[in-house]
Design an enzyme around this catalytic site. Structure first.
Site, PDB file in Angstrom:
ATOM      1  NE  ARG A 143      45.206  27.785 -10.905  1.00  0.00           N
ATOM      2  CZ  ARG A 143      44.058  28.134 -11.461  1.00  0.00           C
ATOM      3  NH1 ARG A 143      43.024  28.396 -10.721  1.00  0.00           N
ATOM      4  NH2 ARG A 143      43.970  28.256 -12.763  1.00  0.00           N
TER       5      ARG A 143
ATOM      6  CE1 TYR B 218      43.042  28.568 -21.718  1.00  0.00           C
ATOM      7  CE2 TYR B 218      44.527  26.682 -21.660  1.00  0.00           C
ATOM      8  CZ  TYR B 218      43.463  27.385 -21.139  1.00  0.00           C
ATOM      9  OH  TYR B 218      42.793  26.909 -20.038  1.00  0.00           O
TER      10      TYR B 218
ATOM     11  NE  ARG C  17      43.296  38.395  -8.587  1.00  0.00           N
ATOM     12  CZ  ARG C  17      42.532  39.246  -9.271  1.00  0.00           C
ATOM     13  NH1 ARG C  17      42.568  40.530  -8.999  1.00  0.00           N
ATOM     14  NH2 ARG C  17      41.751  38.802 -10.247  1.00  0.00           N
TER      15      ARG C  17
ATOM     16  NE  ARG D 136      40.298  33.155  -7.973  1.00  0.00           N
ATOM     17  CZ  ARG D 136      39.757  32.973  -9.163  1.00  0.00           C
ATOM     18  NH1 ARG D 136      39.272  33.990  -9.820  1.00  0.00           N
ATOM     19  NH2 ARG D 136      39.682  31.776  -9.696  1.00  0.00           N
TER      20      ARG D 136
ATOM     21  CG  ASP E 231      48.094  31.199 -15.857  1.00  0.00           C
ATOM     22  OD1 ASP E 231      47.307  30.879 -14.949  1.00  0.00           O
ATOM     23  OD2 ASP E 231      47.902  30.893 -17.047  1.00  0.00           O
TER      24      ASP E 231
HETATM   25  O1  CP3 Z   1      49.396  25.918  -8.595  1.00  0.00           O
HETATM   26  C1  CP3 Z   1      49.814  27.029  -8.203  1.00  0.00           C
HETATM   27  O2  CP3 Z   1      49.574  27.485  -7.080  1.00  0.00           O
HETATM   28  C2  CP3 Z   1      50.744  27.798  -9.122  1.00  0.00           C
HETATM   29  C3  CP3 Z   1      50.156  28.778  -9.972  1.00  0.00           C
HETATM   30  C4  CP3 Z   1      49.287  28.379 -11.140  1.00  0.00           C
HETATM   31  C5  CP3 Z   1      48.211  29.187 -11.580  1.00  0.00           C
HETATM   32  N1  CP3 Z   1      47.725  28.655 -12.728  1.00  0.00           N
HETATM   33  C6  CP3 Z   1      47.763  30.398 -10.900  1.00  0.00           C
HETATM   34  C7  CP3 Z   1      46.473  30.990 -11.265  1.00  0.00           C
HETATM   35  C8  CP3 Z   1      49.382  27.300 -12.014  1.00  0.00           C
HETATM   36  C9  CP3 Z   1      50.317  26.104 -11.988  1.00  0.00           C
HETATM   37  C10 CP3 Z   1      48.404  27.510 -13.034  1.00  0.00           C
HETATM   38  C11 CP3 Z   1      48.238  26.595 -14.180  1.00  0.00           C
HETATM   39  C12 CP3 Z   1      47.144  26.844 -15.130  1.00  0.00           C
HETATM   40  N2  CP3 Z   1      46.646  28.052 -15.565  1.00  0.00           N
HETATM   41  C13 CP3 Z   1      46.465  25.828 -15.846  1.00  0.00           C
HETATM   42  C14 CP3 Z   1      46.785  24.340 -15.763  1.00  0.00           C
HETATM   43  C15 CP3 Z   1      46.263  23.707 -14.576  1.00  0.00           C
HETATM   44  C16 CP3 Z   1      44.777  23.688 -14.479  1.00  0.00           C
HETATM   45  O3  CP3 Z   1      44.246  24.424 -13.623  1.00  0.00           O
HETATM   46  O4  CP3 Z   1      44.174  22.944 -15.253  1.00  0.00           O
HETATM   47  C17 CP3 Z   1      45.507  26.435 -16.678  1.00  0.00           C
HETATM   48  C18 CP3 Z   1      44.528  25.730 -17.596  1.00  0.00           C
HETATM   49  C19 CP3 Z   1      45.643  27.838 -16.497  1.00  0.00           C
HETATM   50  C20 CP3 Z   1      44.896  28.912 -17.198  1.00  0.00           C
HETATM   51  C21 CP3 Z   1      44.122  29.734 -16.264  1.00  0.00           C
HETATM   52  N3  CP3 Z   1      44.665  30.636 -15.366  1.00  0.00           N
HETATM   53  C22 CP3 Z   1      42.719  29.790 -16.109  1.00  0.00           C
HETATM   54  C23 CP3 Z   1      41.738  28.939 -16.911  1.00  0.00           C
HETATM   55  C24 CP3 Z   1      42.443  30.735 -15.126  1.00  0.00           C
HETATM   56  C25 CP3 Z   1      41.091  31.240 -14.717  1.00  0.00           C
HETATM   57  C26 CP3 Z   1      40.423  30.309 -13.794  1.00  0.00           C
HETATM   58  C27 CP3 Z   1      40.242  30.950 -12.457  1.00  0.00           C
HETATM   59  O5  CP3 Z   1      40.362  30.247 -11.458  1.00  0.00           O
HETATM   60  O6  CP3 Z   1      39.938  32.159 -12.413  1.00  0.00           O
HETATM   61  C28 CP3 Z   1      43.686  31.229 -14.631  1.00  0.00           C
HETATM   62  C29 CP3 Z   1      43.880  32.227 -13.559  1.00  0.00           C
HETATM   63  C30 CP3 Z   1      44.741  31.834 -12.422  1.00  0.00           C
HETATM   64  N4  CP3 Z   1      45.910  31.129 -12.513  1.00  0.00           N
HETATM   65  C31 CP3 Z   1      44.523  32.172 -11.045  1.00  0.00           C
HETATM   66  C32 CP3 Z   1      45.613  31.656 -10.324  1.00  0.00           C
HETATM   67  C33 CP3 Z   1      45.889  31.811  -8.852  1.00  0.00           C
HETATM   68  C34 CP3 Z   1      43.379  33.002 -10.503  1.00  0.00           C
HETATM   69  C35 CP3 Z   1      43.798  34.419 -10.591  1.00  0.00           C
HETATM   70  C36 CP3 Z   1      42.991  35.379  -9.776  1.00  0.00           C
HETATM   71  O7  CP3 Z   1      41.965  35.834 -10.280  1.00  0.00           O
HETATM   72  O8  CP3 Z   1      43.413  35.721  -8.665  1.00  0.00           O
END
Ligand code: CP3
Length: 337
Positions: A23, A146, A36, A27, A72
Site C-alpha cells: 500500500r 470476498y 483522489r 491516501r 486492487d
Molecule cells: O500496495 C499498493 O500500493 C498497491 C495497490 C493495492 C491496493 N489494494 C490499493 C487500495 C493493493 C496491493 C491492494 C490489495 C488489497 N485490497 C488487499 C490485500 C492486502 C491487504 O491490505 O490485506 C485487500 C484485502 C484489498 C481489499 C480492499 N481494497 C479493502 C479492504 C479496501 C478498503 C480499505 C481502505 O483502506 O479503505 C480497499 C481499498 C483500497 N485498495 C485503497 C487502495 C489505495 C483505498 C482506496 C481509496 O479510498 O482511496
C-alpha cells in the site's frame, strides 16, 4: 534498471537491503489525495494513465526499490461477472454473493479483456520505471472470502459455514478462482511485471489442518504455474502454518510482525523473506521506529536474503517524511557480511 529487489527475490544478498511497502500508493500521500479528490478509487484503477501515475508516486517520493501496480485484489471479480463497489468509509462491496452450491452458476466464464486496463497500465509503467514492477492478485482463498461474504468481515461466518457444510462445492469455487488467478497473473507477466505477489490476507483465520485441505494445494499449483518470475507469497499469522508454508516453494515468503524475523529465518531456512515491521510503528517516535527497523535488518540478515517491508499495508495516518526517512535508514544500514 535497479535490480537489488529482484536479486533478493532470487536469494542473492545485495549491498543494501531492498525495500518497498505494501500500500505504498494511497491516501496517506498528499499527491494521491489530490487525484483522489477528482476521481473515485475504481475510476483511478480503471484509467491506465492515472493508475500508472499513482504507481510512480511512491517510487519518486520515497525512493523505494520496487513499484507495485496500482489496482486492487477485487478487480479480477469484474472479469468473472461479479460486481464490485468501494463505498466511502465502509470498504469493498461485492455482489451477488455465493453462499451455496446452487449459487456457483453466478460466476461467468472468465472474460479477461474486460479488465484490459490492468495490462495497459503495466505496459505504460514498464516504459517509465527504473525499478522492477510487482504485479499481484489475491490468493484463491482470500478472493473466495470476498465472493462469499460480500465484503470485509472479522469472523468469516459465511465462508466457514460453506466450507464446513458443502466442502465439495467450496473446492469447486476454489478451483474456479485458482484458474482465473493463474490466467490473470500470467497475463500480467506477459504485459511486463517483473515479479508477482499473491495476497493471502485472510488465510490466517484457518486452523493449520483446514489450511492444508482448503488452501495449500491451490497455492502450490498456482506458484508452480507462475515460476517464470519470482513469486512472493504474503500471508498473515504465519507461525502456526509454518510447516505448510515451507512446502509451497514460493521464491519469497512475506511475513507479518506476529513472528520474530529471527525465528522465521530459522523456521524457513534457505527461503528469502520479506517483512516485517508493524505498520503502526511508523506512528510512534522516530527512536522507537529505528530501533525496530534496525532489529529487523540485523535479524533479517540471518535469512537467505531479505526484502524490507511492513507486515501489512501503510496506515493512512503515516507521515510521508517519516516513511522516506525509514527508506534512507534502510539503504544506509551496513549489515555484517
Ligand atoms: O500496495 C499498493 O500500493 C498497491 C495497490 C493495492 C491496493 N489494494 C490499493 C487500495 C493493493 C496491493 C491492494 C490489495 C488489497 N485490497 C488487499 C490485500 C492486502 C491487504 O491490505 O490485506 C485487500 C484485502 C484489498 C481489499 C480492499 N481494497 C479493502 C479492504 C479496501 C478498503 C480499505 C481502505 O483502506 O479503505 C480497499 C481499498 C483500497 N485498495 C485503497 C487502495 C489505495 C483505498 C482506496 C481509496 O479510498 O482511496
Amino acid at each position: 534498471m535497479r535490480n537489488d529487489f529482484l536479486k533478493a527475490c532470487r536469494g542473492i544478498k545485495t549491498d543494501y537491503t531492498p525495500v518497498w511497502f505494501m500500500r505504498q500508493a494511497g491516501r496517506y500521500m498528499p499527491e494521491y489525495q489530490k487525484i483522489r479528490k477528482k476521481y473515485d478509487f475504481l475510476t483511478m484503477c480503471k484509467t491506465p494513465e492515472i493508475a500508472a501515475e499513482v504507481t510512480l508516486q511512491p517510487v519518486k517520493v520515497l525512493g523505494v526499490d520496487a513499484a507495485i501496480l496500482f489496482s486492487d485484489i477485487l478487480i479480477l471479480l469484474e472479469a468473472m461477472g461479479i460486481e464490485i463497489k468501494f463505498i466511502e468509509e465502509k470498504g469493498p462491496h461485492v455482489s451477488p454473493t455465493i453462499r451455496t452450491s446452487s449459487d456457483l452458476k453466478i460466476i461467468k466464464e472468465l472474460n479477461i479483456d474486460k479488465i484490459d486496463f490492468v495490462f495497459e497500465t503495466i505496459r505504460i509503467l514498464t516504459k517509465e520505471l527504473d525499478v522492477p514492477l510487482i504485479g499481484f492478485a489475491a490468493s484463491p482463498f482470500t478472493l473466495v472470502t470476498y465472493i462469499i461474504e460480500g465484503g470485509s468481515t472479522k469472523e468469516f461466518v459465511n465462508t466457514k459455514k460453506f466450507m464446513f457444510s458443502e466442502s465439495d462445492s467450496f473446492h469447486n469455487l476454489m478451483s474456479i478462482c485458482e484458474e482465473a488467478t493463474l490466467r490473470y497473473l500470467l497475463k500480467q507477466i506477459k504485459a511486463g511485471v517483473h515479479a508477482v505477489q499473491i495476497f493471502d490476507t485472510w488465510a490466517g483465520i484457518l486452523s493449520p489442518s483446514d489450511y492444508e485441505i482448503f488452501v495449500k494445494p491451490y497455492i502450490k499449483r498456482l506458484i508452480e504455474g507462475l515460476k517464470i518470475v519470482p513469486v512472493i507469497y504474503f500471508c498473515s499469522n504465519t507461525a502456526g502454518l509454518a510447516n505448510h508454508l515451507k512446502e509451497l516453494n514460493s521464491d519469497v515468503l512475506s511475513i507479518d510482525w506476529r513472528i520474530d524475523i529471527k525465528d522465521a529465518a530459522h523456521l524457513f531456512k534457505d527461503q528469502p523473506l520479506q517483512g516485517n515491521l508493524d505498520p503502526l510503528a511508523l506512528l510512534g517516535t522516530e527512536e522507537e521506529l529505528f530501533k525496530r527497523a534496525e532489529k529487523i535488518l540485523v535479524d533479517g540478515n540471518l535469512a537467505k536474503s531479505h526484502i524490507f517491508n511492513l507486515g501489512h499495508g501503510v496506515n493512512i495516518n503515516t507521515s510521508v517524511e517519516r516513511l522516506k526517512k525509514l527508506v534512507d535508514f534502510i539503504h544506509e544500514f551496513k549489515r555484517e557480511v
